[in-house]
Design an enzyme around this catalytic site. Structure first.
Site, short mmCIF file in Angstrom:
data_model
loop_
_atom_site.label_atom_id
_atom_site.label_comp_id
_atom_site.label_asym_id
_atom_site.label_seq_id
_atom_site.Cartn_x
_atom_site.Cartn_y
_atom_site.Cartn_z
N LYS A 1 43.83 60.00 23.43
CA LYS A 1 43.63 59.83 22.00
C LYS A 1 44.60 60.71 21.12
CE LYS A 1 40.34 60.16 18.31
NZ LYS A 1 38.85 60.71 17.96
N HIS B 1 49.27 23.73 49.31
CA HIS B 1 48.36 23.31 48.22
C HIS B 1 46.85 23.42 48.10
CE1 HIS B 1 52.05 21.53 46.55
NE2 HIS B 1 52.08 20.70 47.44
#
Length: 556
Positions: free
Chosen positions: A144, A287
């Site tokens: 912070k 695929h």
């Protein structure tokens, strides 16, 4: 009101409190050499002191001893005030001066091993003790206040910390990046804690059944940016989940071009197929669908090479440009075959040195080794617009996947060899997208129909592929009853005498009839259709064997 920007902030005082003590002595020595005063806690302070480096223990700063078996040690204004004071606000500095609190410029913290403790199967009380309190508080406080304070949570960053200490501190941009990494660190930690806690205290729904946890969190960390996604206009990246079972995302690449998005998808599908078997097995994927799956013959000299040859023979046309997964070490013999086939990826638990040498002669082929402890996740997530679907993984079960629990619905009981092929076919069909039909013979798929919008088309496709795309694994001699192809070659009518599996029931007898007409001798399917009797009657009329499993394996 905007505040003054502090670009580079000198590191004069550092707080170090780490569970993972990798590189700790080197870090402490480097900071001390740069004139940084060190504050530390418990075992971290002891390790620093044992290395002959001056260090002040936290209790000397707070005036309060560690208590409650170490649960309370850094939760004190003299610690958090020194971290959180905004140095651009005069009142904050006045408060520190009045309370005789020194500023802390660098916080180095990593947290208790909560995820690892859960994974070890530890008892709940032991897991709870690994819920860090003071650590996340310090991390968040420092992050912070990144306008002045640097927060480091990763031991691999220690060399940069030492360099910065000797160069007047970190620049603002670096402190901002460190803060972002710190927040991600605590977010992942809190997500793991919240998910575990939710799983421990489940509610019952209105029926009395135990419900799914009220919270499910996944914390992902970017591992690599990919060249693009499914298509070149889509950006993509690989993220890893530290709380998940080790898998394709943690695989080590030995050779070849960087993995693509589609490579990862296909390789994961290949692993799903190959690792469904206890026997040496190989899957060839294109695929995300299998174009070949096989297990080694019992008498094979080189089992994994044999499994690969059989899997490739399923559909050599589709195998071009495919992905191969093996559930055993890739041998020299297997590599000798693979080198002649255009292949995107080969992934396996390991590779013989000679196999790596042979395959590395191909510049672009990607060779990957699985991490130790590879396993599928117990739950599966699928993103939908606005949220996620979560389900238990479709793993091999002791119920419908065990042939001793199957019901003989039609014909005579299968002999040992036929039953073995049925068991193989039933496991292999799990890898094909629904609707799925798989024909098998001698421990290998010989025809696969997958991803069709009706089961009738899947049956037709499986038979067509069996009879037109396959090759003989051994001599390549023309099979009796073969059909002439357009190029003059002869294809084996592999559907004849094969067995078949269906991932879900036959809604009508017409799909089964296609398999019967092609010469399939036995079928395994879940059963459960309202027209089961019609399907059974067709099987009995043809004199074929059919088993019901009572289990379904849709794979969408």
């Amino acid at each position: 009101m905007s505040k003054t920007v502090l670009d580079r902030v000198a590191i004069r005082r550092a707080l170090i409190s780490v569970y993972d003590k990798t590189g700790l002595e080197e870090l402490a020595a480097g900071l001390h050499a740069a004139g940084v005063k060190l504050i530390s806690t418990g075992s971290t302070a002891k390790k620093i002191a044992a290395a002959g480096i001056p260090v002040t223990e936290v209790e000397q700063v707070t005036g309060s001893p560690e208590m409650l078996d170490g649960r309370v040690k850094t939760l004190h204004p003299r610690i958090h005030g020194g971290i959180l004071a905004d140095r651009r606000v005069p009142q904050h500095l006045d408060t520190l001066s009045a309370m005789e609190i020194d500023q802390i410029d660098l916080v180095v913290v990593n947290l208790y091993p909560f995820v690892e403790t859960v994974a070890s199967g530890a008892a709940p009380d032991e897991v709870v003790e690994q819920i860090d309190i003071g650590g996340p508080a310090m991390v968040r406080s420092a992050a912070k206040n990144h306008a002045a304070v640097s927060i480091v949570v990763d031991p691999s960053f220690y060399p940069q910390v030492i360099d910065a200490a000797g160069a007047g501190g970190f620049e603002l941009k670096t402190r901002q990046r460190l803060a972002a990494k710190a927040y991600a660190h605590t977010a992942a930690y809190d997500s793991a804690v919240a998910s575990w806690t939710a799983s421990q205290f489940l509610d019952e729904d209105e029926t009395g059944e135990i419900s799914w946890p009220a919270f499910a969190g996944v914390a992902l960390e970017r591992e690599a940016a990919l060249r693009y996604g499914e298509n070149p206009h889509q950006q993509a990246a690989l993220y890893t989940d530290a709380a998940a079972a080790q898998g394709i995302a943690q695989a080590k690449q030995l050779h070849g071009k960087p993995m693509s998005y589609n490579n990862y998808v296909d390789a994961d599908a290949a692993l799903r197929a190959a690792f469904d078997f206890a026997e040496p097995a190989v899957a060839v994927i294109k695929h995300a669908n299998p174009c070949g799956v096989a297990v080694a013959s019992p008498d094979a000299v080189d089992p994994i090479a044999d499994a690969h040859a059989k899997a490739h023979a399923t559909d050599p046309v589709s195998a071009f440009g495919g992905v191969i997964a093996a559930n055993r070490t890739v041998t020299k013999a297997m590599a000798e075959t693979v080198k002649n086939i255009f292949t995107e990826v080969v992934i396996a638990p390991d590779f013989e040195a000679e196999a790596v040498e042979i395959l590395s002669a191909k510049k672009n082929i990607r060779l990957l080794t699985l991490p130790q402890g590879y396993a599928r996740n117990s739950n599966e997530f699928r993103q939908i617009s606005g949220g996620m679907l979560v389900q238990a993984g479709d793993n091999i079960s002791a119920d419908g996947d065990d042939p001793t629990n199957w019901t003989l619905a039609a014909g005579a009981a299968a002999d040992e060899k036929t039953l073995a092929d049925l068991v193989f076919a039933w496991r292999a069909v799990r890898a094909a997208k629904s609707n799925a039909i798989l024909l098998a013979k001698d421990g290998a798929a010989v025809g696969i129909g997958m991803g069709q919008v009706n089961r009738l088309d899947s049956c037709k496709l499986a038979v067509e592929r069996a009879n037109t795309l396959g090759v003989s694994v051994d001599s390549g001699a023309d099979a009796a009853g073969g059909a002439e192809n357009a190029d003059g070659s002869v294809s084996e009518q592999r559907a004849q005498g094969a067995v078949a599996s269906s991932d879900a029931f036959f809604p009508f007898a017409d799909g089964l009839q296609i398999l019967i007409d092609a010469g399939v001798k036995a079928v395994v399917q879940p059963g459960g259709s309202v027209r089961d009797e019609e399907v059974i009657a067709a099987a009995n009329a043809a004199g074929i064997t059919m088993y019901f499993t009572g289990a379904r394996h849709f794979f969408h």
